[in-house]
Design a protein around this motif. Structure first.
Motif, PDB file in Angstrom:
ATOM      1  N   TYR A  58       0.829  -1.213   0.000  1.00 19.47           N
ATOM      2  CA  TYR A  58       0.000   0.000   0.000  1.00 19.47           C
ATOM      3  C   TYR A  58       0.859   1.258   0.000  1.00 19.47           C
ATOM      4  N   HIS A  59       1.992   1.187  -0.692  1.00 14.53           N
ATOM      5  CA  HIS A  59       2.929   2.312  -0.716  1.00 14.53           C
ATOM      6  C   HIS A  59       2.759   3.203  -1.936  1.00 14.53           C
ATOM      7  N   PHE A  60       1.816   2.908  -2.806  1.00 17.55           N
ATOM      8  CA  PHE A  60       1.620   3.668  -4.038  1.00 17.55           C
ATOM      9  C   PHE A  60       0.557   4.734  -3.797  1.00 17.55           C
ATOM     10  N   PHE A  61       0.995   5.858  -3.227  1.00 15.16           N
ATOM     11  CA  PHE A  61       0.096   6.968  -2.925  1.00 15.16           C
ATOM     12  C   PHE A  61      -1.086   6.526  -2.055  1.00 15.16           C
ATOM     13  N   GLY A  62      -0.832   5.581  -1.150  1.00 10.12           N
ATOM     14  CA  GLY A  62      -1.865   5.105  -0.241  1.00 10.12           C
ATOM     15  C   GLY A  62      -2.842   4.120  -0.854  1.00 10.12           C
ATOM     16  N   ASN A  63      -2.593   3.688  -2.075  1.00  7.48           N
ATOM     17  CA  ASN A  63      -3.459   2.722  -2.754  1.00  7.48           C
ATOM     18  C   ASN A  63      -2.821   1.347  -2.758  1.00  7.48           C
ATOM     19  N   GLY A  64      -3.655   0.342  -2.976  1.00  5.89           N
ATOM     20  CA  GLY A  64      -3.128  -0.998  -3.149  1.00  5.89           C
ATOM     21  C   GLY A  64      -2.263  -1.062  -4.393  1.00  5.89           C
ATOM     22  N   PHE A  65      -1.175  -1.808  -4.314  1.00  9.05           N
ATOM     23  CA  PHE A  65      -0.270  -1.948  -5.452  1.00  9.05           C
ATOM     24  C   PHE A  65       0.297  -3.360  -5.466  1.00  9.05           C
ATOM     25  N   ILE A  66       0.071  -4.066  -6.554  1.00 12.53           N
ATOM     26  CA  ILE A  66       0.659  -5.389  -6.709  1.00 12.53           C
ATOM     27  C   ILE A  66       2.117  -5.175  -7.097  1.00 12.53           C
ATOM     28  N   GLU A  67       3.000  -5.365  -6.130  1.00 13.19           N
ATOM     29  CA  GLU A  67       4.421  -5.095  -6.339  1.00 13.19           C
ATOM     30  C   GLU A  67       5.109  -6.190  -7.142  1.00 13.19           C
ATOM     31  N   MET A  68       4.597  -7.399  -7.041  1.00 16.00           N
ATOM     32  CA  MET A  68       5.276  -8.510  -7.696  1.00 16.00           C
ATOM     33  C   MET A  68       4.297  -9.651  -7.923  1.00 16.00           C
ATOM     34  N   VAL A  69       4.397 -10.255  -9.071  1.00 13.27           N
ATOM     35  CA  VAL A  69       3.809 -11.566  -9.354  1.00 13.27           C
ATOM     36  C   VAL A  69       4.905 -12.331 -10.087  1.00 13.27           C
ATOM     37  N   MET A  70       5.377 -13.388  -9.467  1.00 12.21           N
ATOM     38  CA  MET A  70       6.445 -14.191 -10.060  1.00 12.21           C
ATOM     39  C   MET A  70       5.982 -15.645 -10.082  1.00 12.21           C
ATOM     40  N   VAL A  71       5.954 -16.205 -11.280  1.00 17.47           N
ATOM     41  CA  VAL A  71       5.557 -17.599 -11.461  1.00 17.47           C
ATOM     42  C   VAL A  71       6.789 -18.368 -11.940  1.00 17.47           C
ATOM     43  N   GLY A  72       7.091 -19.441 -11.257  1.00 14.36           N
ATOM     44  CA  GLY A  72       8.222 -20.282 -11.659  1.00 14.36           C
ATOM     45  C   GLY A  72       8.028 -20.796 -13.074  1.00 14.36           C
ATOM     46  N   GLU A  73       9.119 -20.910 -13.802  1.00  9.56           N
ATOM     47  CA  GLU A  73       9.038 -21.262 -15.229  1.00  9.56           C
ATOM     48  C   GLU A  73       8.246 -22.537 -15.491  1.00  9.56           C
ATOM     49  N   ARG A  74       8.428 -23.558 -14.703  1.00  9.22           N
ATOM     50  CA  ARG A  74       7.716 -24.812 -14.982  1.00  9.22           C
ATOM     51  C   ARG A  74       6.243 -24.780 -14.554  1.00  9.22           C
ATOM     52  N   PHE A  75       5.834 -23.689 -13.877  1.00  6.05           N
ATOM     53  CA  PHE A  75       4.451 -23.557 -13.432  1.00  6.05           C
ATOM     54  C   PHE A  75       3.657 -22.545 -14.262  1.00  6.05           C
ATOM     55  N   ARG A  76       4.296 -21.986 -15.273  1.00  8.07           N
ATOM     56  CA  ARG A  76       3.614 -20.979 -16.085  1.00  8.07           C
ATOM     57  C   ARG A  76       2.517 -21.626 -16.927  1.00  8.07           C
ATOM     58  N   ARG A  77       1.480 -20.810 -17.185  1.00 12.76           N
ATOM     59  CA  ARG A  77       0.316 -21.217 -17.985  1.00 12.76           C
ATOM     60  C   ARG A  77      -0.562 -22.232 -17.248  1.00 12.76           C
TER      61      ARG A  77
END
Length: 140
Positions: A58-77
């Motif tokens: 919640y550091h983006f001007f007081g709004n929710g912010f998805i800072e990261m989405v990381m999916v392991g290569e073998r788990f993609r799709r």
């Protein structure tokens, strides 16, 4: 079926191993540790395997912010990234939720658009010759 839960320090090694940046950047490993310690990091499991993680802050001007989405290569799709984004949309405590990704990251752009986000602007000069696109969604 995807199961999402808060990350714990016991997950640190798994998350660092599936993170394509942490493999070559020790600073990312420290960042993952900080996200876990702050309680903003969540893991997505499929079966018995942790295949992805995401961070909602919640550091983006007081709004929710998805800072990261990381999916392991073998788990993609396999729906792990979408599951994390939907999880964050449902749990965001502010009316506005933002996320961003590089212009070159077409998969993340499509994921965000599929989740109902729309482009909201650009930030130049974070990465050379690869602007950051900011996306916006109303919290669910």
């Amino acid at each position: 079926m995807v199961d999402i839960r808060a990350a714990t320090m016991a997950d640190l090694e798994l998350l660092a191993a599936l993170d394509t940046v942490a493999v070559c950047d020790p600073g990312r490993r420290a960042q993952i540790r900080q996200w876990i310690e702050s309680g903003t990091c969540h893991v997505a499991r499929i079966g018995d395997s942790v295949g992805a993680y995401g961070v909602l802050g919640y550091h983006f001007f007081g709004n929710g912010f998805i800072e990261m989405v990381m999916v392991g290569e073998r788990f993609r799709r396999h729906g792990l990234g979408m599951a994390l984004v939907r999880f964050f949309q449902a749990r965001c405590t502010t009316p506005k939720l933002f996320a961003s990704t590089n212009l070159s990251n077409l998969r993340m752009q499509e994921l965000l658009k599929s989740a109902g986000f729309r482009p909201s602007g650009f930030i130049d000069n974070l990465d050379d010759n690869d602007p950051e696109i900011v996306f916006f969604s109303r919290s669910v």
